[in-house]
Structures are given as structure tokens and as C-alpha cells.
Design an enzyme around this catalytic site. Structure first.
Site, mmCIF file in Angstrom:
data_model
loop_
_atom_site.group_PDB
_atom_site.id
_atom_site.type_symbol
_atom_site.label_atom_id
_atom_site.label_comp_id
_atom_site.label_asym_id
_atom_site.label_seq_id
_atom_site.Cartn_x
_atom_site.Cartn_y
_atom_site.Cartn_z
ATOM 1 N N HIS A 169 -7.254 -6.780 -0.041
ATOM 2 C CA HIS A 169 -6.410 -5.734 0.154
ATOM 3 C C HIS A 169 -5.030 -5.975 1.067
ATOM 4 C CE1 HIS A 169 -4.289 -1.847 -0.350
ATOM 5 N NE2 HIS A 169 -4.268 -1.421 0.958
ATOM 6 N N ASP A 223 0.970 -1.159 0.054
ATOM 7 C CA ASP A 223 -0.020 -0.027 0.090
ATOM 8 C C ASP A 223 0.888 1.217 0.085
ATOM 9 O OD1 ASP A 223 -2.763 1.073 0.434
ATOM 10 O OD2 ASP A 223 -2.047 1.920 2.261
#
Length: 291
Positions: free
Chosen positions: A272, A104
Site C-alpha cells: 500500500h 490513499d
């Protein structure tokens, strides 16, 4: 968590960077994403430390690292400065060269790190991102709805900071819990650490400035690299969640092939938060590539 690891801080590049270090062997830097800390790696760090000297660091603005004030053009939170934090931390710990595993926001720092300091990074694994410039350039309704925080956090201060600080727990649960796996991947101890750090003075500002930098000065740096024909040349592995927004809205491997010359990758059966959702599968991919 992090059995056998030492928790410490180093003053580098004008800030204090908090980190944990454990294991032995070649250096491996772990960088986390938003709105978390280095604790995202707690399910894989001990196994990685069987093969590497693992350094799991908190980005500036996050965790227990320094949280510099806002600055003109958001330069204090540019990925260039964050990358410099990382390379100086690794040098201070005795690693002129090292590999990187990043997720991320940390993966965006890692991208800049490998561009600005190519001699330092040997191999790199990036989790669940496409290049920042391509993601902004290709924003559509589906992406904007799923990644609403990208557009909320870049609003001028102090609105986003005020709303986050008013109820950090609600913000954390909203951002993390709205993904495909909900809150199931996060242990109580890990979630407690994320909340503790989000409540620290300056964290909300640091998070917002990180995103504001990505929507401004970082894009300038990325465009300059493209115009100059500057690419990543190190071995690069990109992994993304088959159930996540990045894989649905973009073609991650294709996008990385536009900016890197030696890249491979694939989707994994996760959303994610890959390191916390499928740690065993991630370890198999990472160890197979980095070793």
C-alpha cells in the site's frame, strides 16, 4: 528529511493548512493518506523538487493542519472542502494551475479536486485507490477484513476517537504494520512524526470525520456526478501495489476508466505505501508521466 524545503502554514478556506515547499518550476501538490502526514513523501520530495515547485501539504484533520469540529452530515471533512483547501493553498502560493501526486485519502481529495476545479489541475497521479463509490459498492469479505478501519472509523462518536486516543502508538502500528510490508518501509523519523501528529488534540476526531464523510456526503457527491455525466478529462495515471488489497479486491484501472476519459495505469511491486516502499520506481513512473 526535506532538505532545502521550507515548512510553513497558510490560512485558506477557513482553516490553517501546514505544508512544506521546495524546488522550482511548475507546481506539484503532494497529498498524503491515513494515518500519516505529508512526511510520507520524504523519500521522493527532494528529487521531485529538481523538476517542480513541490508543495507537500497536511490534509485538514491530519498532521499540523487545523482540525475542525464535527458537523452535521460531516461536511467539514467532505472531500469537496478538502479539495477547496488544496486549490486555495496553491493559489495563495502563486499556482493557478498545477499537477497532483496523491496517495490513499489524499488521492480521494485529489479526485474531487479535479472534478470540482478542472481548470486548476493539469495532470494527476493517484496511488493505490479505486474510486470511493466503487470500493464501497463492491465490498466483500476479503476487503472488509483487510480494510477493517474503513468500518471502524465511521462508527458514531466518540467510540473510535476514544479507542484511538487511548493508545495512538498501538493504533498506528496496527493499521500500518498489518499491510504486506509490515513496518519496514517507515524510517524511525517518519514513524515518529506520524505518532506525534496522531497524538495531537483533535487528530482522532479529524480522522474519523474524514472517513464518516467518505461513507456519506462524499458518496452523495460522487453519485450526483455520475448521474450528471461528469467525468475526469485530464491525463490521469493510476498506480497500485501488486501486493496490496486494492489490486487484489478490485480492478483499479477498469474502475477509473468508468469515471475518467484519459487514464492509464499499472501495478507496481509493492504493497500500500508505495512512496515509502519503492521510492525509486515511483519516481521513474511519476517523472515520466508528469514531465
Amino acid at each position: 528529511m526535506f532538505a532545502g524545503f521550507l515548512k510553513d502554514q497558510r490560512h485558506v478556506n477557513g482553516v490553517d493548512i501546514a505544508y512544506r515547499i521546495g524546488g522550482s518550476g511548475p507546481g506539484l501538490l503532494l497529498l498524503h493518506g491515513h494515518p500519516q502526514t505529508h512526511v510520507i513523501w520524504h523519500k521522493v520530495a527532494e528529487q521531485l523538487a529538481e523538476h517542480f515547485t513541490v508543495i507537500a501539504a497536511d490534509l485538514r484533520g491530519y498532521g499540523d493542519s487545523s482540525k475542525p469540529p464535527a458537523s452535521d452530515h460531516h461536511t467539514h471533512y467532505s472531500k469537496r472542502e478538502m479539495a477547496k483547501d488544496s486549490v486555495e493553498l496553491m493559489k495563495a502560493l502563486g499556482f493557478e494551475q498545477f499537477s497532483v501526486l496523491a496517495h490513499d485519502r489524499g488521492a480521494r481529495v485529489a479526485h474531487r479536486l479535479a472534478l470540482d476545479h478542472p481548470a486548476a489541475v493539469q495532470r494527476m497521479v493517484l496511488l493505490d485507490i479505486a474510486p470511493t463509490l466503487s470500493m464501497y459498492a463492491q465490498t466483500n469479505e476479503a476487503f472488509a477484513r483487510a480494510y477493517w478501519h474503513w468500518f471502524f472509523l465511521i462508527r458514531p462518536a466518540p467510540l473510535p476517537e476514544t479507542l484511538i486516543e487511548a493508545d495512538p502508538d498501538a493504533y498506528l502500528r496496527s493499521v500500518m504494520g498489518s499491510r504486506s510490508a509490515g513496518l519496514k518501509p517507515f524510517t524511525a523519523d517518519a514513524f515518529g512524526e506520524y505518532l506525534r501528529c496522531l497524538q495531537l488534540q483533535g487528530t482522532a476526531r479529524g480522522i474519523c470525520e474524514d472517513y464518516r464523510a467518505s461513507a456519506s456526503i462524499d458518496l452523495e457527491h460522487d453519485r450526483a456526478d455520475i448521474q450528471a455525466g461528469k467525468y475526469l478529462h485530464l491525463p490521469l495515471l493510476v498506480l497500485w501495489g501488486a501486493e496490496g488489497t486494492v489490486g487484489r479486491c478490485f480492478e483499479p484501472l477498469k474502475e477509473w476508466q468508468h469515471v475518467a476519459t484519459d487514464v492509464r495505469g499499472k501495478a507496481l511491486p509493492a504493497g500500500h505505501y508505495i512512496a515509502e516502499e519503492i521510492p525509486e520506481l515511483l519516481l521513474a513512473e511519476v517523472l515520466g508521466f508528469l514531465r
